[in-house]
Design a protein around this motif. Structure first.
Motif: not given
Length: 259
Positions: A82-100
């Motif tokens: 049941f591979l999802k071809l359109n996974p939800k990802v729009d919330d990930l940048p805020e979770q995964l980003c680091k800033e400098i």
């Protein structure tokens, strides 16, 4: 807040894509853009070029197996029923980003195996993330890609304000640039330009001008030992080569205001 701008940086390995991405990120940040730099290159060393220290943990998205399985329904390395071809990802940048220094970094990585275009969970996540970044983010998104446009497709091509191919004085570098231009034409990505890097003098500049017919050159970045010192010292290139940043500011002006 400046309007959004979406850029993809590519070119032959070793031409300086990552350095160019870092310099361009800095130049746009100085202009008041909210900048999200995305490392989608196998070498994944944009963090060093932006000045992150070794103790900052930056795991590439493609290596986050549990997250990929959660979002796609299939574990990396296998195929799910049941591979999802359109996974939800729009919330990930805020979770995964680091800033400098006002620049955010997202490390995506790439699929390190044959058949990189496969319908596998890792690639589905990567392509979904690129689509989300280019279509939904209201900021300057700069993607440091490998030598091609693997993660781009017709759905996202029109969102790219500029595909920038980094070249150096040499026939192999130029050949790759034309191949990338052909691939871009295939997906209707018509806004393709070059940044010429490692220019040692007028002879190099003339060589590139004579051998890049039909490709617009945004600017020329001189060869600079300061860039080498940047790599050795793990400092951003604008620290050891401020003149390179000055050149990039002029290029950024052309990208932002092409008229």
């Amino acid at each position: 807040m400046k309007h959004s701008i979406k850029l993809a940086i590519t070119g032959k390995g070793g031409v300086g894509k990552t350095t160019i991405t870092a310099l361009l990120s800095k130049a746009l940040s100085e202009k008041g853009y909210s900048v999200l730099a995305v490392d989608a290159d196998p070498s994944a060393n944009l963090s060093s070029a932006l000045g992150f220290s070794d103790d900052v943990k930056l795991t590439p998205l493609v290596e986050m197996k549990e997250l990929i399985e959660e979002r796609t329904g299939a574990a990396p390395g296998g195929m799910g029923g049941f591979l999802k071809l359109n996974p939800k990802v729009d919330d990930l940048p805020e979770q995964l980003c680091k800033e400098i220094d006002g620049i955010k970094l997202l490390v995506m990585g790439t699929v390190k195996k044959g058949g990189g275009g496969c319908l596998c969970p890792e690639n589905i996540m990567l392509k979904a993330m690129v689509q989300s970044l280019l279509l939904q983010r209201n900021e300057a998104v700069i993607i440091d890609m490998e030598a091609g446009i693997e993660h781009l497709g017709r759905a996202t091509a029109q969102a790219v304000d500029q595909l920038i191919v980094v070249v150096e004085p040499g026939s192999r570098s130029i050949d790759i640039a034309y191949k990338i231009k052909t691939l871009a034409d295939d997906i209707k990505l018509t806004r393709v330009a070059l940044i010429a890097n490692k220019i040692r003098g007028e002879e190099d500049k003339i060589f590139l001008q004579q051998n890049t017919d039909g490709l617009f050159v945004l600017g020329f970045i001189p060869f600079d030992d300061g860039i080498l010192r940047s790599d050795m010292s793990r400092k951003p290139p604008w620290i050891t080569s401020p003149q390179s940043l000055e050149r990039m500011r002029a290029i950024a002006d052309l990208i932002v205001s092409p008229e």
